[in-house]
Scaffold this motif. Sequence first.
Motif, mmCIF file in Angstrom:
data_model
loop_
_atom_site.group_PDB
_atom_site.id
_atom_site.type_symbol
_atom_site.label_atom_id
_atom_site.label_comp_id
_atom_site.label_asym_id
_atom_site.label_seq_id
_atom_site.Cartn_x
_atom_site.Cartn_y
_atom_site.Cartn_z
ATOM 1 N N ASP A 13 49.477 -31.209 32.197
ATOM 2 C CA ASP A 13 50.165 -32.262 31.283
ATOM 3 C C ASP A 13 50.715 -33.207 32.153
ATOM 4 O OD1 ASP A 13 49.558 -31.555 28.344
ATOM 5 O OD2 ASP A 13 50.671 -29.823 29.158
ATOM 6 N N LYS A 26 53.203 -34.299 22.063
ATOM 7 C CA LYS A 26 53.376 -33.685 20.983
ATOM 8 C C LYS A 26 54.749 -33.854 20.390
ATOM 9 C CE LYS A 26 53.272 -28.984 19.471
ATOM 10 N NZ LYS A 26 53.110 -27.462 20.041
ATOM 11 N N SER A 27 54.832 -33.921 19.145
ATOM 12 C CA SER A 27 56.325 -34.317 18.393
ATOM 13 C C SER A 27 57.270 -33.459 18.828
ATOM 14 C CB SER A 27 55.886 -34.464 16.998
ATOM 15 O OG SER A 27 57.203 -34.575 16.222
ATOM 16 N N ARG A 29 58.266 -32.583 21.733
ATOM 17 C CA ARG A 29 57.991 -32.129 23.102
ATOM 18 C C ARG A 29 57.653 -33.212 24.055
ATOM 19 N NH1 ARG A 29 56.703 -26.488 23.315
ATOM 20 N NH2 ARG A 29 57.139 -26.480 25.481
ATOM 21 N N VAL A 34 48.846 -34.691 23.947
ATOM 22 C CA VAL A 34 47.966 -34.224 22.665
ATOM 23 C C VAL A 34 46.805 -35.257 22.419
ATOM 24 C CG1 VAL A 34 49.897 -32.751 21.462
ATOM 25 C CG2 VAL A 34 49.413 -35.272 20.853
ATOM 26 N N LYS A 51 43.714 -32.935 22.358
ATOM 27 C CA LYS A 51 43.922 -31.558 22.582
ATOM 28 C C LYS A 51 43.103 -30.484 22.099
ATOM 29 C CE LYS A 51 47.470 -28.823 24.582
ATOM 30 N NZ LYS A 51 47.815 -28.898 26.045
#
Length: 152
Positions: A13, A26-27, A29, A34, A51
């Motif tokens: 990532d 990612k919501s 995070r 994603v 993802k």
Amino acid sequence: MPRPTGWVEITRDDVLREQMSDVKLKSGRRCIVVAGTLNDPYTGKTIHFAKADASAVQIDHIAPLAYVWRLGANTWTQAQRNAYANDTATVLLAVDGPANEAKGDSGPSQWMPANKAFACTYATKFTAVLVKYQLPVPLADKAALTRAFATC
């Protein structure tokens, strides 16, 4: 050939965030990618990463781990191996998954990117890795790098 033991790698990532555009996280995070867009240097294709199809984009060690192991990394300390495996500035590159799998642990004499416009950059990056980590250049790879430098 199996990957040599004793390597600790940075999370993919981190590299995806650095090297892709239009990155979606990612919501809730901030660290999990994603989606995003990769202008793949190895193929010249634009890859719309999701993802759900994570293998479409892989993180390549420009000079593969098994390759540098054979050139002398087998004598490195664990800290040196970790530094190499996590070197986002010099070693790691987000690329097309199938192209990375085709490359495997090959050096330039056995594999070069299909994107001929990237040959010079690839040779420059590959050479920078070997210089930074004080690794030798096998003769066959030196010849392939020299051919790639001729495209600069």
